[in-house]
Structure formats: C-alpha cells, structure tokens
Motif scaffolding. Structure first.
Motif, PDB file in Angstrom:
ATOM      1  N   UNK A   5      14.161  47.173   7.818  1.00  6.16           N
ATOM      2  CA  UNK A   5      13.345  47.103   9.036  1.00  6.16           C
ATOM      3  C   UNK A   5      11.874  47.194   8.663  1.00  6.16           C
ATOM      4  N   UNK A   6      11.055  46.349   9.266  1.00  6.40           N
ATOM      5  CA  UNK A   6       9.611  46.350   9.016  1.00  6.40           C
ATOM      6  C   UNK A   6       9.024  47.614   9.635  1.00  6.40           C
ATOM      7  N   UNK A   7       8.718  48.595   8.803  1.00 11.28           N
ATOM      8  CA  UNK A   7       8.272  49.902   9.296  1.00 11.28           C
ATOM      9  C   UNK A   7       7.078  50.382   8.484  1.00 11.28           C
ATOM     10  N   UNK A   8       6.216  51.150   9.137  1.00 11.31           N
ATOM     11  CA  UNK A   8       5.036  51.713   8.493  1.00 11.31           C
ATOM     12  C   UNK A   8       4.738  53.075   9.101  1.00 11.31           C
ATOM     13  N   UNK A   9       4.117  53.940   8.314  1.00 10.34           N
ATOM     14  CA  UNK A   9       3.715  55.249   8.820  1.00 10.34           C
ATOM     15  C   UNK A   9       2.482  55.094   9.700  1.00 10.34           C
ATOM     16  N   UNK A  10       2.532  55.710  10.877  1.00 12.48           N
ATOM     17  CA  UNK A  10       1.355  55.794  11.753  1.00 12.48           C
ATOM     18  C   UNK A  10       1.311  57.222  12.280  1.00 12.48           C
ATOM     19  N   UNK A  11       0.449  58.067  11.697  1.00 14.31           N
ATOM     20  CA  UNK A  11       0.396  59.464  12.143  1.00 14.31           C
ATOM     21  C   UNK A  11      -0.102  59.575  13.578  1.00 14.31           C
ATOM     22  N   UNK A  12       0.118  60.733  14.169  1.00 10.89           N
ATOM     23  CA  UNK A  12      -0.513  61.055  15.440  1.00 10.89           C
ATOM     24  C   UNK A  12      -2.023  61.134  15.217  1.00 10.89           C
ATOM     25  N   UNK A  13      -2.787  61.388  16.279  1.00  7.33           N
ATOM     26  CA  UNK A  13      -4.232  61.417  16.132  1.00  7.33           C
ATOM     27  C   UNK A  13      -4.905  62.193  17.249  1.00  7.33           C
ATOM     28  N   UNK A  14      -6.224  62.185  17.221  1.00  9.63           N
ATOM     29  CA  UNK A  14      -7.058  62.938  18.149  1.00  9.63           C
ATOM     30  C   UNK A  14      -7.670  62.004  19.184  1.00  9.63           C
ATOM     31  N   UNK A  15      -7.554  62.378  20.434  1.00 10.82           N
ATOM     32  CA  UNK A  15      -8.169  61.639  21.534  1.00 10.82           C
ATOM     33  C   UNK A  15      -9.647  62.024  21.612  1.00 10.82           C
ATOM     34  N   UNK A  16     -10.478  61.299  20.886  1.00  8.77           N
ATOM     35  CA  UNK A  16     -11.908  61.616  20.830  1.00  8.77           C
ATOM     36  C   UNK A  16     -12.673  61.102  22.044  1.00  8.77           C
ATOM     37  N   UNK A  17     -11.985  60.410  22.960  1.00 12.17           N
ATOM     38  CA  UNK A  17     -12.656  59.821  24.119  1.00 12.17           C
ATOM     39  C   UNK A  17     -12.609  60.720  25.341  1.00 12.17           C
ATOM     40  N   UNK A  18     -11.889  61.830  25.275  1.00  8.13           N
ATOM     41  CA  UNK A  18     -11.817  62.773  26.396  1.00  8.13           C
ATOM     42  C   UNK A  18     -12.864  63.869  26.225  1.00  8.13           C
ATOM     43  N   UNK A  19     -13.740  63.997  27.205  1.00  4.79           N
ATOM     44  CA  UNK A  19     -14.776  65.031  27.164  1.00  4.79           C
ATOM     45  C   UNK A  19     -14.165  66.390  27.474  1.00  4.79           C
ATOM     46  N   UNK A  20     -14.733  67.428  26.878  1.00  8.83           N
ATOM     47  CA  UNK A  20     -14.229  68.790  27.113  1.00  8.83           C
ATOM     48  C   UNK A  20     -15.372  69.774  26.980  1.00  8.83           C
ATOM     49  N   UNK A  21     -15.163  70.964  27.521  1.00  7.52           N
ATOM     50  CA  UNK A  21     -16.137  72.044  27.433  1.00  7.52           C
ATOM     51  C   UNK A  21     -15.470  73.244  26.772  1.00  7.52           C
ATOM     52  N   UNK A  22     -15.985  73.730  25.636  1.00  3.86           N
ATOM     53  CA  UNK A  22     -15.375  74.903  24.990  1.00  3.86           C
ATOM     54  C   UNK A  22     -15.326  76.102  25.926  1.00  3.86           C
ATOM     55  N   UNK A  23     -14.228  76.861  25.836  1.00  2.00           N
ATOM     56  CA  UNK A  23     -14.041  78.059  26.646  1.00  2.00           C
ATOM     57  C   UNK A  23     -14.000  79.262  25.705  1.00  2.00           C
ATOM     58  N   UNK A  24     -15.162  79.873  25.432  1.00  2.00           N
ATOM     59  CA  UNK A  24     -15.227  80.947  24.430  1.00  2.00           C
ATOM     60  C   UNK A  24     -14.269  82.092  24.740  1.00  2.00           C
ATOM     61  N   UNK A  25     -13.549  82.543  23.699  1.00  2.81           N
ATOM     62  CA  UNK A  25     -12.579  83.623  23.850  1.00  2.81           C
ATOM     63  C   UNK A  25     -12.413  84.330  22.512  1.00  2.81           C
ATOM     64  N   UNK A  26     -12.118  85.635  22.551  1.00  4.81           N
ATOM     65  CA  UNK A  26     -11.843  86.387  21.331  1.00  4.81           C
ATOM     66  C   UNK A  26     -10.376  86.268  20.927  1.00  4.81           C
ATOM     67  N   UNK A  27      -9.586  85.551  21.705  1.00  2.00           N
ATOM     68  CA  UNK A  27      -8.148  85.456  21.458  1.00  2.00           C
ATOM     69  C   UNK A  27      -7.798  84.315  20.501  1.00  2.00           C
ATOM     70  N   UNK A  28      -6.647  84.444  19.852  1.00  2.00           N
ATOM     71  CA  UNK A  28      -6.036  83.349  19.107  1.00  2.00           C
ATOM     72  C   UNK A  28      -5.082  82.635  20.053  1.00  2.00           C
ATOM     73  N   UNK A  29      -5.217  81.331  20.149  1.00  2.60           N
ATOM     74  CA  UNK A  29      -4.448  80.570  21.143  1.00  2.60           C
ATOM     75  C   UNK A  29      -3.298  79.810  20.497  1.00  2.60           C
ATOM     76  N   UNK A  30      -2.283  79.550  21.317  1.00  2.00           N
ATOM     77  CA  UNK A  30      -1.230  78.597  20.971  1.00  2.00           C
ATOM     78  C   UNK A  30      -0.946  77.755  22.193  1.00  2.00           C
ATOM     79  N   UNK A  31      -0.848  76.434  21.996  1.00  2.00           N
ATOM     80  CA  UNK A  31      -0.591  75.507  23.095  1.00  2.00           C
ATOM     81  C   UNK A  31       0.578  74.626  22.701  1.00  2.00           C
ATOM     82  N   UNK A  32       1.667  74.690  23.471  1.00  2.00           N
ATOM     83  CA  UNK A  32       2.818  73.867  23.151  1.00  2.00           C
ATOM     84  C   UNK A  32       4.114  74.504  23.612  1.00  2.00           C
ATOM     85  N   UNK A  33       5.223  73.873  23.222  1.00  2.00           N
ATOM     86  CA  UNK A  33       6.549  74.332  23.639  1.00  2.00           C
ATOM     87  C   UNK A  33       6.864  75.701  23.038  1.00  2.00           C
TER      88      UNK A  33
END
Length: 325
Positions: A138-166
């Motif tokens: 099968x014609x296959x190639x690796x394509x990693x995930x990536x970063x959505x650099x087109x979405x604007x965001x504002x940092x939310x300063x915190x002293x905590x260590x975060x985890x986001x996901x399942x």
C-alpha cells in the motif's frame, strides 16, 4: 484546486485542517461525517449493534452526497473508518485525487487492505503502521500530527501543572503523584469533570482526586498550556505515533513534560522539550520549572521556534498537497 475535507468532528480539529489547507490557497469544502449528536455517541459505545450499523450507513450516504455536490479535484479523508465500502467505491469512481490521514493505530480502526488500496496515498502518524502498510503493497507515508498555528490564544497564567486530554489510569496516577508531592495540578476534559452532565455521559462516577474542568475549545486550552507552570503529555503504552499535544504544547510556548524519549526525533530534549522517565524525575522537573523561570523560559522559547519552523498543520497539509501534484 477544489478540495473536499471529510473528517470526524473530533474536538473541532476539522476546522484547523481546513484552515491549513486554505492557507495553501486551496478551495476547501468540509464534510464532518460523524456530526450526528447522540446517535453517533451511542453507536460508538456499541460498535456491533444494529444502531451502529444504521449510523454508519447514514454517514456513508451523507458523505457520498457531499462528494457529489462538491465535485472536488482532491479529497482528504481524516480517519474515516466509520464510512462503509460504498463511500470508498464512490471516491475511487469520482476521479478525484485522494488521501487518507490516520491519527490512530490501525489496530484500533476498521480497515482492510482492499479499502486502503483504493486511496492514492495513505498517511499515518504511526511509523510502525506505515512500515506495515508499505510491506503489504500500500502506498503509505508517515505524516505526524501538528500544531494549529492559525488559532489565536491568550495565555492564562497559573502556578499549576496542567493536563489536557482523556482520563486514562496512568495519566490519573501521575497527576496524583504530583499532587501528593505538594505540586498544584489541574486536568481538563469531560472524563475528569465533576459536572453532573459530564459524569452522566462518561459514566465516570468516581472523581480523580485532583482539580478538574470539563472540555474547553482549542484556543482556551492553548492558553491554559501556555500559562501553566508546566504541562503534561502522557502517552502511556500502545502508541508509537505522537499526539497533537506533542506539537501544540511547545507550539504555544508551554513547558512540555512528555513520557516519550523518542520525541528526540522531533525536538531537542532538554532544550526544546523535557522528557521524564520516572515519577521522581517528573516531580523534580516540575519543581525546577517553578524555581528556575529563566531555564524554563529558554525551553519554552526554543520549543516554540522549532514548532513554528517545522511542525505546524500547514507544514503537514503541504505534504498532502504535494502527493496530489
């Protein structure tokens, strides 16, 4: 070039994929094949049921209608294993160039070689799966995930260590390790949340014992990661590809702590991202991040530079476009 993007809803990533394609001057139409609300959710919980079969049939018919209406020059299918054979036959018969991008392991999806062979190019985030597919012709190639650099965001300063996901057992355990060591932590995602609606729909009757929040959109969690003292990226066993978070965390300028030493193929460990190999090493790195802001800032800035130079979703979509040339 007219492109039809056929994608799952999956945390709204379809909009990031579409924006990346549009940034390459492509004319994009989007069809989300699983935008069916409660029916899709129930079918996902019982994949062998009559309901699941009906949902797949309806999703397949809707995707074929979208293909006919769009009349595209090229089609990018993301994941796509919920679509039945009629879709793949229609895609092959349409004459459009085609690509399939898999962001999960083949073992977790419903695919056979006959179906995969109808696509011009299969991209996978998994190097192991890519080698397996190539060995099967099968014609296959690796394509990693990536970063959505087109979405604007504002940092939310915190002293905590975060985890986001399942919420998986190892992720829950490591957050507790940090909390028991006296470090402030917080988790984001419906499986962590204690809101009555999230508890009901996830059947997570017991809390994780750490501060928790429900789902947040991409711009919000980008801000959470960027503002956290550090952010965790915990893959655990069973994955050889890297999650979106691997690129998103350094992409927003967060201090990423990841459990995969092989991230060295994408980032300089110690100067662009941090790897932990034990509970003690994780605790030590979080403590140093709070103590030594200059050291942490240097890693954040270097990781962001590398991501913007090599690991955005526009970089990934450029590879897909090249396969259609």
């Amino acid at each position: 070039m007219r492109v039809l993007l056929v994608s799952p809803v999956f945390h709204g990533y379809w909009s990031a994929f579409a924006a990346a394609l549009e940034a390459l001057q492509l004319d994009v139409t989007v069809h989300c094949y699983d935008a069916g609300g409660i029916g899709n959710a129930l079918a996902h919980r019982a994949p062998g049921s009559a309901l699941a079969a009906r949902v797949r049939g309806a999703a397949t018919a809707a995707a074929i209608r979208a293909l006919t209406a769009a009349d595209p020059d090229a089609v990018l299918v993301v994941k796509g294993d919920a679509l039945e054979a009629d879709w793949w036959h229609a895609l092959a018969a349409s004459g459009a160039r085609s690509a399939l991008w898999l962001y999960d392991e083949l073992a977790r999806m419903r695919y056979d070689d006959e179906t995969l062979g109808t696509v011009d190019r299969v991209f996978s985030y998994s190097p192991d799966d890519t080698r397996t597919l190539q060995e099967r012709g099968i014609d296959a190639a690796v394509l990693p995930d990536g970063f959505d650099a087109l979405t604007a965001f504002t940092p939310r300063p915190s002293h905590r260590t975060s985890f986001i996901g399942a919420r998986y057992p190892e992720r829950e355990r490591l957050l507790r390790v940090l909390a028991e060591a006296g470090e402030a932590v917080e988790a984001y995602g419906r499986e962590w949340s204690r809101s009555p609606w999230d508890v009901l729909r996830t059947a997570r009757w017991r809390g994780a014992g750490v501060p928790a929040h429900g789902d947040v959109d991409r711009a919000t969690y980008f801000g959470v990661m960027a503002g956290s003292a550090a952010t965790l990226n915990i893959h655990g066993d069973g994955h050889d590809g890297f999650s979106m978070r691997t690129y998103e965390a350094p992409g927003v300028g967060a201090l990423q702590l990841i459990d995969r030493p092989d991230v060295a193929q994408h980032y300089e460990v110690g100067s662009e991202t941090l790897v932990f190999r034990s509970d003690d090493e994780l605790v030590d790195q979080v403590r140093r991040a709070r103590r030594d802001e200059s050291w942490a800032r240097g890693i954040r800035e270097a990781g962001r530079r590398r991501t913007l130079a090599e690991h955005t979703l526009v970089h990934r979509m450029r590879e897909v476009r090249a396969a259609w040339a």
